[in-house]
Design an enzyme around this catalytic site. Structure first.
Site, PDB file in Angstrom:
ATOM      1  N   GLY A 143      46.307  37.453  36.536  1.00  0.00           N
ATOM      2  CA  GLY A 143      47.174  38.490  37.045  1.00  0.00           C
ATOM      3  C   GLY A 143      48.462  37.956  37.625  1.00  0.00           C
ATOM      4  CG  ASP A 192      40.927  37.034  44.292  1.00  0.00           C
ATOM      5  OD1 ASP A 192      39.992  37.842  44.160  1.00  0.00           O
ATOM      6  OD2 ASP A 192      41.745  36.794  43.391  1.00  0.00           O
TER       7      ASP A 192
END
Length: 707
Positions: free
Chosen positions: A415, A530
């Protein structure tokens, strides 16, 4: 500026260049080419275009044929050498394919007939024999004029490019011939069931330049390129006025029978070009006209120059310029203009280089500021420990390392950007993370990752080597971890590597240790935010390394949580963080709990093939714990290792990590210590031992006995 220079040079070229007509080598109004072959006079295509019918050429399907010899294909016509290269049909007599003596004749060509202008050229043909034996050329009187012999064994490989006596030989043609015969003895192809060899006269250039191959037509007929000499015609009294021109001279030479024959040869002088067989066909060369424009004269002396286009050696006349006031002034002007142009060109080139470098420097400075270079300097100013910890790579360094970001170097896409495999000038293999085009609101996130990784020094955390901020998009350079992500390792069904319980415990312990280090061992606590299996890499020894700190944040020691917009990956979200937007160290613990389940169940955190509570791995696991069927969730490979006690301990730890209340979750340091204890206590054994394990959960308790 560059366009102005090019325009100026073109203008000068146009001033000094005169338009010239293309040389016409054919008779006026006649076709000059047939396909790719030029047909100059005295040959011609069409009625009244040739000197006479002996030089007539027919053009069919862009292929020229010499009509006087039953349409023999024309391959080339040379005015300078006075030769025509044709594809001649050869009749080969090989009795029953067993050859003791054979005869080869050039058929359909009567060079001995009255008035024939063609001879076999002795300067442009060679005699070649292929096979094992010998072959000779004899004239019409039976006199041998040339020949050669070969030797070979059963395994001899015949190479026409090296035709020097082994399976193939060649000899010169000593006379101008009109007709000949070829005699051969035992000219067989060894190792090919006694099949016939071959002997032939062939154009030397075609043979030596590799453009030659025997073209079999039918039966014992094949064709070879042969060069024919056309000395225009024999000298008869009626022919003398026909070419009474300065460019033509009489040539005499002996034929094979000793007869002295006279021929006519025409050629332009060294200072001229064109077709000497046409009226007014010779004219001054461009170099001579240029010499005369300068006030000079073309000299009789000349130099030689090789022409790549025609593969010929050209004679270039010298230019003699008389010394005088006019010529001196021309020389002075010419030298002055040339020097001025040279100086102007050098000045413009140097100016162009300076401007280009200035533009590149300003652009790099612009990119450096836009990509967060000033923010990085500010970070270093506030924390002296960061100075000199981050290496700044140049754009040229990374272009060379990644082969200009070749698609074949891509390791993965995410991403936040694309990761390339590269090699630095010192030989180190690295991973180059090229970020996507970002807006200024995301630059602090990128610089944050740089700052965090520059401080981290742990064997289970990917080491940052440096970054590049002078490119259009910012880039990170880190150590290369060769075995891909933990996610790929878990989901790999090929079974190339044994995914044992010990391996899973080792990976889980290493990841927990890395997170514990980030939370409590660094000067300022770091929350990863994350944690997932795709952000955990495996090195060559399958040791875990935590990576991708794009969403990480420093947390002051007196802070207990960090309030931010919710970021992370669905399936790993801490429910408490999702509801309150307050990220704590326990949020990383929850994400690690999902990673722990992936390791020991080999299930994806979110399954698109399942429904209801089965779709979310964490929810499905908690339900299985409540219903006392947790063993059905674990991977059967580790269940079959007779390690239920270890699995229940893992289940207990995962349950506490996944608690909906962050206060009930252990810290990462506690998780790391507990996993290390489980790993150290697990000793694989083939002997079964009764083990009683009791688990107490906050809302229920169950007992599971292992027999």
């Amino acid at each position: 500026m560059k366009q102005l220079l090019i325009f100026h040079l073109l203008f000068l070229i146009l001033l000094t260049t005169e338009s010239t007509e293309a040389l016409n080598l054919a008779k006026k109004g006649c076709q000059e080419r047939c396909g790719e072959v030029g047909i100059p006079f005295p040959f011609g295509i069409g009625e009244h275009c040739a000197l006479d019918e002996r030089y007539a050429v027919d053009c069919y399907s862009s292929i020229p044929y010499l009509s006087v010899f039953k349409n023999m294909e024309v391959m080339n016509v040379s005015l300078e050498q006075q030769t025509i290269t044709v594809n001649a049909s050869v009749n080969f007599d090989c009795k029953n394919r067993v050859l003791n003596s054979s005869q080869i004749l050039i058929s359909n060509i009567d060079f001995g007939g009255s008035g024939s202008p063609f001879l076999f050229s002795r300067l442009h043909n060679i005699f070649v024999a292929v096979g094992c034996g010998n072959a000779v050329i004899k004239d019409v009187d039976g006199t041998t004029v040339t020949g050669c012999s070969t030797t070979c064994s059963n395994d001899t490989f015949i190479d026409l490019k090296n035709c020097y006596g082994v399976g193939c030989c060649q000899a010169t043609v000593p006379y101008h011939l009109q007709q000949f015969t070829l005699n051969s003895t035992r000219l067989e192809r060894q190792g090919a069931d006694g099949t016939c060899g071959s002997a032939f006269l062939v154009d030397e250039d075609s043979f030596l330049n590799g453009n030659f191959s025997l073209r079999f037509m039918s039966g014992d007929h094949y064709s070879v390129p042969i060069s024919l000499f056309w000395p225009l015609a024999r000298i008869y009294p009626q022919d003398v006025p026909t070419f009474k021109r300065p460019e033509c001279t009489d040539v005499e030479f002996y034929l094979h029978d000793g007869t002295l024959e006279g021929y006519r040869k025409c050629q332009c002088s060294t200072s001229e070009e064109g077709n000497p067989y046409l009226p007014n066909g010779c004219r001054k060369t461009e170099k001579c006209m240029e010499c005369e424009r300068k006030g000079g004269l073309c000299s009789r002396s000349y130099s030689t120059e090789y022409d790549d286009a025609t593969s010929q050696i050209l004679s270039i006349p010298s230019c003699d310029i008389p010394f005088g006031p006019k010529s001196s002034l021309g020389v002075i002007l010419g030298v002055s203009i040339s020097l001025s142009l040279l100086f102007l060109t050098a000045f413009i080139y140097g100016l162009h280089k300076v401007i280009t470098k200035t533009i590149e420097k300003r652009q790099k400075e612009k990119f450096f500021k836009r990509n967060g270079g000033l923010l990085l300097k500010q970070q270093e100013a506030t924390d002296a420990g960061l100075i000199d910890k981050t290496i700044l790579f140049t754009s040229k360094d990374l272009e060379m390392a990644t082969d200009n970001y070749n698609e074949n170097r891509i390791l993965g896409r995410g991403g936040q950007g694309t990761v390339y495999k590269g090699m630095l000038a010192d030989g180190r293999i690295v991973a180059v993370k090229k970020s996507k085009i970002v807006d200024e609101s995301q630059l602090d996130q990128f610089i944050n990752e740089v700052v965090i990784l520059s401080q981290v020094n742990h064997r289970n955390v990917v080491k940052l080597l440096g970054c590049c901020l002078e490119t259009e998009v910012p880039q990170l350079v880190s150590e290369f971890v060769p075995n891909g992500t933990l996610y790929d390792f878990i989901q790999d069904d090929a079974g190339e590597f044994q995914f044992s319980l010990n391996t899973r415990l080792q990976i889980a312990t290493e990841v927990a240790g890395a997170l514990s280090y980030l939370h409590s061992a660094t000067s300022i606590p770091i929350y990863h935010r994350d944690i997932k299996t795709t952000n955990i890499l495996l090195d060559e020894k399958y040791r875990a390394k935590v990576s991708d700190f794009g969403t990480s944040r420093f947390v002051s020691i007196d802070q207990t949580h960090l309030t931010t917009s919710v970021k992370g990956t669905f399936g790993y979200f801490d429910p408490e963080y999702f509801q309150s937007s307050q990220f704590t160290e326990k949020s990383d613990v929850y994400s690690f709990g999902v990673v722990l389940l992936e390791l020991f169940t080999r299930e994806k955190p979110i399954s698109l093939t399942k429904f209801g509570e089965h779709r979310n791995l964490a929810i499905y696991f908690m339900l299985a714990m409540e219903e006392g069927r947790v063993m059905s969730v674990f991977d059967q490979v580790v269940v079959n290792e007779d390690s239920k006690g270890v699995l229940l301990a893992i289940a207990n730890l995962a349950t506490r990590c996944l608690s909906t209340n962050g206060k009930h979750r252990p810290t990462m340091k506690e998780v790391a210590i507990e996993l290390e204890g489980i790993r150290m206590s697990h000793v694989p054994s083939t002997v079964e031992h009764p083990l009683m394990f009791t688990y107490n959960w906050s809302t229920s308790s169950f007992k599971e006995t292992i027999n």
